[in-house]
Write an enzyme that holds these catalytic residues in place. Structure first.
Site, PDB file in Angstrom:
ATOM      1  N   TYR A  32      38.666  38.896  39.684  1.00  0.00           N
ATOM      2  CA  TYR A  32      38.574  40.306  40.059  1.00  0.00           C
ATOM      3  C   TYR A  32      37.227  40.875  39.644  1.00  0.00           C
ATOM      4  O   TYR A  32      36.474  40.273  38.876  1.00  0.00           O
ATOM      5  CB  TYR A  32      39.710  41.105  39.423  1.00  0.00           C
ATOM      6  CG  TYR A  32      39.536  41.373  37.943  1.00  0.00           C
ATOM      7  CD1 TYR A  32      39.096  42.616  37.479  1.00  0.00           C
ATOM      8  CD2 TYR A  32      39.818  40.388  36.990  1.00  0.00           C
ATOM      9  CE1 TYR A  32      38.947  42.858  36.120  1.00  0.00           C
ATOM     10  CE2 TYR A  32      39.671  40.627  35.635  1.00  0.00           C
ATOM     11  CZ  TYR A  32      39.239  41.861  35.206  1.00  0.00           C
ATOM     12  OH  TYR A  32      39.079  42.102  33.867  1.00  0.00           O
ATOM     13  N   LYS A 147      35.723  35.970  35.158  1.00  0.00           N
ATOM     14  CA  LYS A 147      36.485  37.224  35.205  1.00  0.00           C
ATOM     15  C   LYS A 147      37.791  36.961  35.957  1.00  0.00           C
ATOM     16  O   LYS A 147      37.956  37.316  37.123  1.00  0.00           O
ATOM     17  CB  LYS A 147      35.661  38.331  35.868  1.00  0.00           C
ATOM     18  CG  LYS A 147      36.146  39.743  35.546  1.00  0.00           C
ATOM     19  CD  LYS A 147      35.123  40.754  36.004  1.00  0.00           C
ATOM     20  CE  LYS A 147      35.593  42.192  35.793  1.00  0.00           C
ATOM     21  NZ  LYS A 147      35.672  42.564  34.359  1.00  0.00           N
ATOM     22  N   GLU A 179      33.649  39.881  21.634  1.00  0.00           N
ATOM     23  CA  GLU A 179      33.541  41.071  22.482  1.00  0.00           C
ATOM     24  C   GLU A 179      34.784  41.917  22.317  1.00  0.00           C
ATOM     25  O   GLU A 179      35.685  41.579  21.543  1.00  0.00           O
ATOM     26  CB  GLU A 179      33.351  40.664  23.945  1.00  0.00           C
ATOM     27  CG  GLU A 179      34.481  39.816  24.509  1.00  0.00           C
ATOM     28  CD  GLU A 179      34.229  39.357  25.935  1.00  0.00           C
ATOM     29  OE1 GLU A 179      33.317  39.879  26.589  1.00  0.00           O
ATOM     30  OE2 GLU A 179      34.965  38.466  26.406  1.00  0.00           O
ATOM     31  N   LEU A 203      32.308  37.669  28.532  1.00  0.00           N
ATOM     32  CA  LEU A 203      31.916  37.986  29.902  1.00  0.00           C
ATOM     33  C   LEU A 203      30.553  38.663  29.852  1.00  0.00           C
ATOM     34  O   LEU A 203      30.358  39.626  29.102  1.00  0.00           O
ATOM     35  CB  LEU A 203      32.942  38.913  30.542  1.00  0.00           C
ATOM     36  CG  LEU A 203      32.642  39.288  31.992  1.00  0.00           C
ATOM     37  CD1 LEU A 203      32.889  38.100  32.920  1.00  0.00           C
ATOM     38  CD2 LEU A 203      33.509  40.475  32.425  1.00  0.00           C
TER      39      LEU A 203
END
Length: 282
Positions: A32, A147, A179, A203
């Site tokens: 996505y 992702k 993260e 990411l």
């Protein structure tokens, strides 16, 4: 009428149906992206869709019938149909509909592409005053650079943050900060910005890339180097970033006040640079 895009058509959201045998539903087998809309214009769609195609390649998902330019037009059209002036468009692609079986289905199986939009304003109050974060163990898989739809680890972390009155959960592996549950993380120390390298453990956010460019333009050292929880807690400033929250200051992590508990000067410089980027690109 609120439109969504599914199976290559714009339809009323009430007509949007997903087959129970869709591999996204059964396995989280898909990818996505999320693209912001500012003043009726799509923002950094090229970068987002290039990343979508990278994610597709990494999981062996064939998207040859789509293009960056074509998906950008779909995004623009959907936003316009729903009168989204400020907000975003969510795009999802699954491997398609096939009998439930772990191996990939036959190559003739067509990916299922869907998209929806929503309107909302920028988080002005939080950007001005900062937010609170907590820290949690990073329990996710080892391909966070993709992702993908496999977000349960992120969801559990975000829920823990919500239960503790925080906006974000900053994740760590063996005390090394990776993260946030839905953001990239930065620690500012002695005038330098530190953030985890863009490898398989995080990411590589689109906003992260803008922050890197901004730092270089402002002559602020941008150091892609892993740091510890102790370093995070001792930072002069902490920032989290994403497409939704932009350049967001963190003024408290767990019970620890960051710096003087106020939004720092480097954060403010990056926020101003990001605003300028929106004006020039959107």
């Amino acid at each position: 009428m609120t439109y969504i895009f599914i199976n290559d058509e714009f339809v009323d959201e009430s007509e949007g149906k997903i087959n129970y045998s869709d591999r996204g539903y059964n396995f989280g087998d898909g990818i996505y992206e999320y693209i912001r809309i500012y003043d009726g214009k799509v923002f950094t769609s090229k970068e987002h869709y290039e990343r979508l195609f990278r994610s597709a390649k990494e999981i062996g998902l064939n998207l040859e019938s789509y293009s960056v330019e074509g998906l950008t037009e779909i995004t623009k059209t959907l936003a316009a149909k729903n009168n989204v002036v400020n907000g975003g468009v969510y795009i999802q692609v699954t491997r398609g509909v096939a009998p439930r079986n772990h191996p990939f289905p036959d190559a003739s199986t067509k990916p299922v592409f869907s998209a929806f939009s929503k309107s909302y304003d920028r988080p002005y109050e939080e950007l001005k005053n900062g937010v609170k974060a907590i820290t949690v163990d990073d329990i996710r898989w080892l391909r966070c650079d993709i992702k993908s739809l496999n977000l349960l680890g992120n969801v559990l972390a975000k829920e823990k943050a919500a239960q503790n009155g925080a906006s974000e959960a900053i994740m760590h592996r063996d005390q090394t900060v990776t993260e946030g549950s839905s953001s990239n993380v930065y620690a500012v120390k002695d005038g330098k910005i530190y953030t985890h390298p863009a490898n398989n453990l995080i990411l590589n956010g689109i906003t992260r890339r803008i922050i890197k460019k901004s730092a270089e333009a402002l002559n602020i050292p941008f150091i892609e180097e892993a740091f510890t929880l102790d370093f995070l807690n001792d930072a002069d400033e902490v920032i989290i970033s994403s497409t939704s929250i932009e350049v967001m200051p963190v003024i408290q992590v767990n019970d620890n006040k960051i710096g003087d508990g106020k939004v720092g000067q480097i954060t403010k410089q990056l926020q101003k640079s990001f605003d300028n980027y929106i004006e020039s690109e959107a």
